[in-house]
Design an enzyme around this catalytic site. Structure first.
Site, short mmCIF file in Angstrom:
data_model
loop_
_atom_site.label_atom_id
_atom_site.label_comp_id
_atom_site.label_asym_id
_atom_site.label_seq_id
_atom_site.Cartn_x
_atom_site.Cartn_y
_atom_site.Cartn_z
N GLU A 41 -12.01 39.87 -16.66
CA GLU A 41 -12.42 39.19 -17.89
C GLU A 41 -11.15 38.64 -18.53
O GLU A 41 -10.27 39.39 -18.94
CB GLU A 41 -13.12 40.18 -18.83
CG GLU A 41 -13.54 39.56 -20.15
CD GLU A 41 -14.16 40.57 -21.10
OE1 GLU A 41 -14.82 41.53 -20.64
OE2 GLU A 41 -13.98 40.41 -22.31
N LYS A 99 -22.98 43.10 -23.99
CA LYS A 99 -21.75 43.88 -24.11
C LYS A 99 -21.95 44.84 -25.30
O LYS A 99 -22.58 44.44 -26.29
CB LYS A 99 -20.58 42.92 -24.36
CG LYS A 99 -19.25 43.57 -24.67
CD LYS A 99 -18.14 42.56 -24.50
CE LYS A 99 -16.83 43.02 -25.11
NZ LYS A 99 -15.69 42.27 -24.56
C1 3PG Z 1 -10.54 43.67 -25.71
O1 3PG Z 1 -9.32 43.82 -25.78
O2 3PG Z 1 -11.14 42.61 -25.68
C2 3PG Z 1 -11.38 44.89 -25.69
O3 3PG Z 1 -11.43 45.33 -26.96
C3 3PG Z 1 -10.84 45.96 -24.81
O4 3PG Z 1 -10.60 47.08 -25.56
P1 3PG Z 1 -9.64 48.23 -25.04
O5 3PG Z 1 -8.24 47.74 -25.23
O6 3PG Z 1 -9.96 49.39 -25.92
O7 3PG Z 1 -9.97 48.48 -23.61
#
Ligand code: 3PG
Length: 178
Positions: A41, A99
């Site tokens: 992603e 999501k």
């Molecule tokens: C992001 O950074 O888009 C998501 O919030 C991922 O979160 P994380 O850093 O807690 O995995």
């Protein structure tokens, strides 16, 4: 043809990546694939988020205009929700894969259980998920896959630490497929 839900369920985890330099894309993609992760992603919060096409779009929140645009263009979208009203709004627009963001701050697996007790939707939790709790999320029938930055930290990309990144990715893939 494999559906998006089947693809997510096969992957189990999806690295959420913020990339600062376009030239890091090729080595990073190579490291991901070599270590068993064929999906990423790519966040649009850095200047160089790349225009390389997508198989699906993920958004942190639920923006009806963005969702409608994707539906009109026939692009799969997995928008972020974290409460019953947003789930209903998404369902009203025909979506059944969402999501769950920010997952931990929104009540984690308890909130997911409460939501799926009443709504027939599948979730991709992201936000606060790591090796410490990913098993707990993946054990829920409503969870297809979890997203997270823990397996591809931006600082390691910036520093070109490909071996270290490879190990993090491999450990994560092995952990959820054990
Ligand atoms: C992001 O950074 O888009 C998501 O919030 C991922 O979160 P994380 O850093 O807690 O995995």
């Amino acid at each position: 043809m494999t559906t998006l839900n089947e693809q997510l369920a096969n992957l189990k985890i999806i690295p959420v990546i913020a990339i600062n330099r376009a030239e890091d894309t090729i080595p990073l993609g190579k490291i991901l694939v070599e270590n068993g992760m064929p999906c990423a992603e790519i966040t649009l919060r850095t200047e160089c988020a790349i225009e390389a096409g997508v198989d699906f779009i993920v958004s942190p929140g639920f923006n009806p205009r963005t969702v409608q645009y994707c539906i009109d263009k026939g692009i799969a979208i997995v928008p972020g929700v974290n409460n019953p009203s947003l789930v209903e709004h998404a369902m009203e627009m025909g979506l059944r894969t969402l999501k769950f963001f920010p997952a931990e701050a929104s009540g984690g697996t308890d909130m997911l259980k409460a939501l799926t007790a009443v709504y027939p939707v599948k979730f991709m939790p992201t936000g606060g998920v790591s090796l410490k709790n990913v098993d707990e999320y993946l054990s829920l029938p409503s969870v297809l896959a979890c997203g997270g930055t823990w397996m591809v930290p931006t600082n390691l990309i910036d520093e070109g630490k490909w071996d270290e990144l490879g190990k993090l990715i491999r450990d994560a893939v092995e952990f959820v497929n054990k």
